[in-house]
Write a protein that holds these residues in place. Structure first.
Motif, PDB file in Angstrom:
ATOM      1  N   GLU A   7       0.832  -1.297   0.060  1.00  7.54           N
ATOM      2  CA  GLU A   7       0.038   0.091   0.026  1.00  7.54           C
ATOM      3  C   GLU A   7       0.853   1.430   0.049  1.00  7.54           C
ATOM      4  O   GLU A   7       0.361   2.139  -0.796  1.00  7.54           O
ATOM      5  CB  GLU A   7      -0.811  -0.097   1.242  1.00  7.54           C
ATOM      6  N   ALA A   8       1.917   1.050   0.729  1.00 11.39           N
ATOM      7  CA  ALA A   8       2.915   2.441   0.974  1.00 11.39           C
ATOM      8  C   ALA A   8       3.502   2.572  -0.448  1.00 11.39           C
ATOM      9  O   ALA A   8       3.526   3.716  -0.715  1.00 11.39           O
ATOM     10  CB  ALA A   8       3.865   2.368   1.878  1.00 11.39           C
ATOM     11  N   GLN A  11       1.152   4.152  -2.991  1.00 13.36           N
ATOM     12  CA  GLN A  11       0.930   5.571  -2.747  1.00 13.36           C
ATOM     13  C   GLN A  11       2.138   6.452  -3.019  1.00 13.36           C
ATOM     14  O   GLN A  11       1.906   7.287  -3.628  1.00 13.36           O
ATOM     15  CB  GLN A  11       0.683   5.819  -1.150  1.00 13.36           C
ATOM     16  N   GLU A  12       3.144   5.908  -3.010  1.00 10.89           N
ATOM     17  CA  GLU A  12       4.681   6.436  -3.105  1.00 10.89           C
ATOM     18  C   GLU A  12       4.680   6.606  -4.657  1.00 10.89           C
ATOM     19  O   GLU A  12       4.880   7.958  -5.521  1.00 10.89           O
ATOM     20  CB  GLU A  12       5.740   5.676  -2.750  1.00 10.89           C
ATOM     21  N   SER A  15       1.855   9.277  -5.956  1.00 11.64           N
ATOM     22  CA  SER A  15       2.428  10.564  -5.961  1.00 11.64           C
ATOM     23  C   SER A  15       3.364  11.076  -6.883  1.00 11.64           C
ATOM     24  O   SER A  15       3.737  12.294  -7.199  1.00 11.64           O
ATOM     25  CB  SER A  15       3.163  10.667  -4.471  1.00 11.64           C
ATOM     26  N   ARG A  85      -7.350  12.924  -3.535  1.00  9.75           N
ATOM     27  CA  ARG A  85      -6.115  13.054  -2.624  1.00  9.75           C
ATOM     28  C   ARG A  85      -6.641  13.775  -1.183  1.00  9.75           C
ATOM     29  O   ARG A  85      -7.293  14.598  -1.349  1.00  9.75           O
ATOM     30  CB  ARG A  85      -5.066  14.235  -3.521  1.00  9.75           C
ATOM     31  N   TYR A  88      -3.143  14.253   3.497  1.00 10.95           N
ATOM     32  CA  TYR A  88      -1.548  14.066   3.823  1.00 10.95           C
ATOM     33  C   TYR A  88      -0.995  13.707   2.495  1.00 10.95           C
ATOM     34  O   TYR A  88       0.092  13.102   2.348  1.00 10.95           O
ATOM     35  CB  TYR A  88      -1.506  12.730   4.587  1.00 10.95           C
ATOM     36  N   HIS A  90      -2.070  11.496   0.132  1.00 16.32           N
ATOM     37  CA  HIS A  90      -2.169  10.029  -0.258  1.00 16.32           C
ATOM     38  C   HIS A  90      -3.650   9.856  -1.092  1.00 16.32           C
ATOM     39  O   HIS A  90      -4.532  10.823  -1.200  1.00 16.32           O
ATOM     40  CB  HIS A  90      -2.363   9.153   0.813  1.00 16.32           C
ATOM     41  N   PRO A  92      -6.328   7.460  -0.952  1.00 14.46           N
ATOM     42  CA  PRO A  92      -7.102   6.417  -0.290  1.00 14.46           C
ATOM     43  C   PRO A  92      -7.883   5.543  -1.200  1.00 14.46           C
ATOM     44  O   PRO A  92      -8.092   4.320  -1.020  1.00 14.46           O
ATOM     45  CB  PRO A  92      -7.601   7.067   0.860  1.00 14.46           C
ATOM     46  N   TYR A  94      -7.838   5.153  -4.533  1.00 15.21           N
ATOM     47  CA  TYR A  94      -7.160   5.293  -5.876  1.00 15.21           C
ATOM     48  C   TYR A  94      -7.945   4.361  -6.902  1.00 15.21           C
ATOM     49  O   TYR A  94      -7.972   4.487  -8.019  1.00 15.21           O
ATOM     50  CB  TYR A  94      -5.672   4.826  -5.863  1.00 15.21           C
TER      51      TYR A  94
END
Length: 139
Positions: A7-8, A11-12, A15, A85, A88, A90, A92, A94
């Motif tokens: 998940e991270a 998100q990365e 971004s 977006r 933060y 992110h 959530p 997507y």
């Protein structure tokens, strides 16, 4: 070696695509400004030569219009992505962001606005690739 959750990582990468979208929009904005300057020069030249530089003026007008269309769709795309977006930075929802962008792209194609659909397709495909790569069940 640190392990980053799936998940991270999604998100990365989303971004990074978001930042690239902003940069692309800024580049197109600069091209739009330059094409407007060229259009104004072509108009002036066309008038000063007694309306003898019609093709140069038409080419400048077409170039400016194309840049305007590209800039406009990128601004619209950025607005939509911003809606998904959070505070933060992110994304959530997507999956829903992808579905929304894909539907807009298909609607543009249905309306025979193929240039706009093609621009959107580039970004939709990149988002889909990120999601699919990390969520094989997505599809």
């Amino acid at each position: 070696m640190a392990i980053i959750s799936t998940e991270a990582e999604i998100q990365e990468r989303l971004s990074a695509v978001y930042e690239e979208l902003i940069n692309t929009k800024d580049v197109i904005r600069n091209e739009l400004i330059e094409s407007r300057i060229n259009y104004n020069k072509a108009c002036d030249k066309h008038i000063q030569t007694g309306f003898m530089c019609e093709y140069e003026w038409i080419d400048a007008e077409i170039s400016h219009q194309e840049n305007f269309i590209k800039y406009d769709i990128h601004c619209h795309l950025l607005e939509i992505v911003n809606d998904f977006r959070d505070l933060y930075g992110h994304f959530p929802d997507y999956h829903q962001m992808y579905v929304t962008l894909n539907l807009i792209m298909l609607q543009l194609a249905k309306e025979e606005k193929y240039e706009l659909a093609a621009i959107l397709k580039n970004w939709v495909d990149r988002i889909k690739c990120i999601i699919q790569e990390k969520s094989p069940q997505f599809g």
